[in-house]
Design an enzyme around this catalytic site. Structure first.
Site, PDB file in Angstrom:
ATOM      1  N   LYS A  24       0.795  -1.369  -0.271  1.00 19.79           N
ATOM      2  CA  LYS A  24       0.155  -0.152  -0.645  1.00 19.79           C
ATOM      3  C   LYS A  24       0.674   1.400  -0.163  1.00 19.79           C
ATOM      4  CE  LYS A  24      -2.078   1.394   3.876  1.00 19.79           C
ATOM      5  NZ  LYS A  24      -1.142   3.104   4.246  1.00 19.79           N
ATOM      6  N   ARG A  94      -4.552  10.919   4.138  1.00 23.91           N
ATOM      7  CA  ARG A  94      -3.649  11.723   4.786  1.00 23.91           C
ATOM      8  C   ARG A  94      -2.411  11.337   3.575  1.00 23.91           C
ATOM      9  NH1 ARG A  94      -5.999  10.408   9.064  1.00 23.91           N
ATOM     10  NH2 ARG A  94      -7.040  11.701   9.823  1.00 23.91           N
ATOM     11  N   ASP A 126       5.334  20.646   8.464  1.00 22.25           N
ATOM     12  CA  ASP A 126       6.420  20.988   8.446  1.00 22.25           C
ATOM     13  C   ASP A 126       7.459  20.728   7.622  1.00 22.25           C
ATOM     14  OD1 ASP A 126       6.552  19.448  10.772  1.00 22.25           O
ATOM     15  OD2 ASP A 126       8.114  20.176  11.369  1.00 22.25           O
ATOM     16  N   ARG A 398      -9.115  -0.639   4.092  1.00 21.35           N
ATOM     17  CA  ARG A 398      -7.651   1.000   3.579  1.00 21.35           C
ATOM     18  C   ARG A 398      -6.527  -0.493   3.175  1.00 21.35           C
ATOM     19  NH1 ARG A 398      -5.866   4.589   7.347  1.00 21.35           N
ATOM     20  NH2 ARG A 398      -4.208   4.253   6.195  1.00 21.35           N
TER      21      ARG A 398
END
Ligand code: UD1
Length: 420
Positions: A24, A94, A126, A398
């Protein structure tokens, strides 16, 4: 959508052979990398899991064509109408943030919804943004979106605070479009990143240092379409290895490279599980009488955080006390209360889990809080006395293709039912 659950009757040793699919965590990034060329890219060994479906939706939303033929995906990213990955898709996965680097590299601008936190930690981006800024991108965040623009990306020396998988991938993909040699230090070294780099190199990119902490990318080069077979899923393989161990079974796992599972297999052996290369795969034999083992999650080649919840089930069946230290995600112990409902005795002290061996688990109704914790609850159900119902298994879907079918083929008593 109708929610499903797994109903498991535990206590049956798993036996036989099982094949894992493509990783994945590689396929999602190979899909994003396909945005870098107008030519068609073909990705073989692409698992049929929800996350791959979501990434397909992201790419289609951006204007790319994505078609599935069996285990393969055909992706063609011609001229886009759109360079924005919207919140309704990013919130479902995400990892969609990895389209940022390739979009900026090819079109000079991109806008991606900022992924929120999740059940395993805050998951900041970040480092992705700092690296892109160092390559000359102008970064702005507004209305929940991050926007990166650069008429021309330029090479940079980037030192990552932590070997982040996603940041390394995003920055490598951006760097193939940057002028000059970009040097990424403290880069992540996961096999899935090595797979991404070999995909990019086949497309025509110049990249040195794959699998090392220093990756150098020299760009820009014209990139063309490729045909590539994704690396096998070491986390699926590790999950099945623990399943064999906790049921006292004997299973040969095919399709993953044993070298990618060095540390997990070492820890299984330390606990008293037989884990060896044999019969064309990884043979895992469990005979019970397990010993406690301490482990700490770390970036590859350290122990993968994605196998930490599953290992907790094995350690709960071992004699003695194990200490599990989670160094990668701040809240990755949230599932422990669910395991404790099944008879485990695990307490949390900061980022350490103290796992007392309890010898036996008892079936219960539990809920999967996230993907890997959901897998751990399935393993606990396979090992437990009586019946276990694992709810919220959309999390498990998932990342695992037909998990219940693979386990049933090994003799497990597990079925998918509609949840009440
Ligand atoms: C990837 C994997 C995930 C795995 C993780 C660690 C995919 C789709 N997911 O996630 O399964 O568990 O690697 O092996 O490949 N961080 C920051 N700032 C950043 C980026 C990361 O603080 O800019 C922090 C994260 O919050 C986290 C840690 O670094 O605590 C590791 O994250 P990272 O390696 O980036 O994981 P992902 O790429 O999100």
């Amino acid at each position: 959508m109708v929610e499903s659950k797994f109903v498991i009757r535990g206590g049956i040793p798993l036996r036989g052979r099982v094949r894992v699919g493509g990783a994945k965590n590689s396929v999602l990034k190979l899909m994003a990398a396909s945005l870098l060329t107008p030519e068609e890219c073909v990705i073989h060994n692409a698992p049929r899991i929800a996350d791959v479906e979501i990434m397909s939706e992201v790419l289609r939303h951006l204007g790319a064509g994505v078609e599935r033929e069996g285990d393969s995906l055909r992706i063609r990213a011609g001229d886009f109408a759109f360079r924005e990955a919207p919140y309704h898709l990013v919130r479902r996965m995400r990892a969609s943030i990895v389209v940022l680097g390739p979009l900026v590299a090819r079109w000079g601008e991109a806008s991606v919804a900022i992924p929120g936190g999740c059940n395993i930690g805050s998951r900041k981006i970040d480092m992705h943004l700092k690296g892109l800024a160092e390559m000359g991108a102008e970064i702005t965040t507004e209305h929940g979106y991050v926007r990166a623009r650069a008429t021309k990306l330029k090479a940079a020396n980037i030192l990552l605070d932590f070997p982040s998988v996603g940041a390394t991938e995003n920055l490598v993909m951006a760097a193939v479009g940057a002028e000059g040699t970009t040097r990424i230090e403290n880069a992540a070294r996961e096999p899935e990143i090595q797979d991404l780099i070999s995909f990019l190199v086949s497309m025509g990119a110049h990249i040195e240092g794959s699998g090392t902490p220093v990756v150098e990318v020299t760009g820009p080069t014209p990139l063309h379409g490729v045909e590539h077979t994704a690396v096998g899923d070491r986390i699926e393989a590790g999950t099945l290895a623990v399943a064999a161990a906790v049921t006292g079974g004997d299973v040969v796992i095919e399709g993953a490279d044993p070298l990618h599972l060095g540390m997990p297999l070492e820890k299984l052996r330390d606990a008293g599980v037989v884990a060896e290369n044999a019969d064309g795969g990884i043979r895992v034999k469990g005979e019970g009488d397990y010993r406690s083992v301490d482990l700490a999650t770390l970036p590859y080649p350290g122990f993968p955080t994605d196998l930490q919840p599953q290992m907790m089930v094995l350690l709960s069946l071992a004699e003695g006390i194990s200490v599990v230290t989670e160094n990668v995600f701040e809240s990755r112990f949230m599932f422990v209360d669910e395991l404790n409902r099944m008879g485990c005795d695990i307490s949390i002290e900061g980022h350490h889990a103290i796992v007392k061996g309890v010898g036996r688990l008892s079936g219960a109704e539990v809920s999967a809080p996230d993907l890997r914790a959901g897998a751990a609850l399935v393993l606990a159900g396979l090992a437990a006395e009586g019946e276990t119902h694992v709810l919220d298994i959309h999390h498990v879907d998932r990342g695992y293709e037909r998990l219940e079918e693979k386990l049933s083929a090994l003799g497990a008593d597990i079925r998918r039912e509609e949840a009440d």
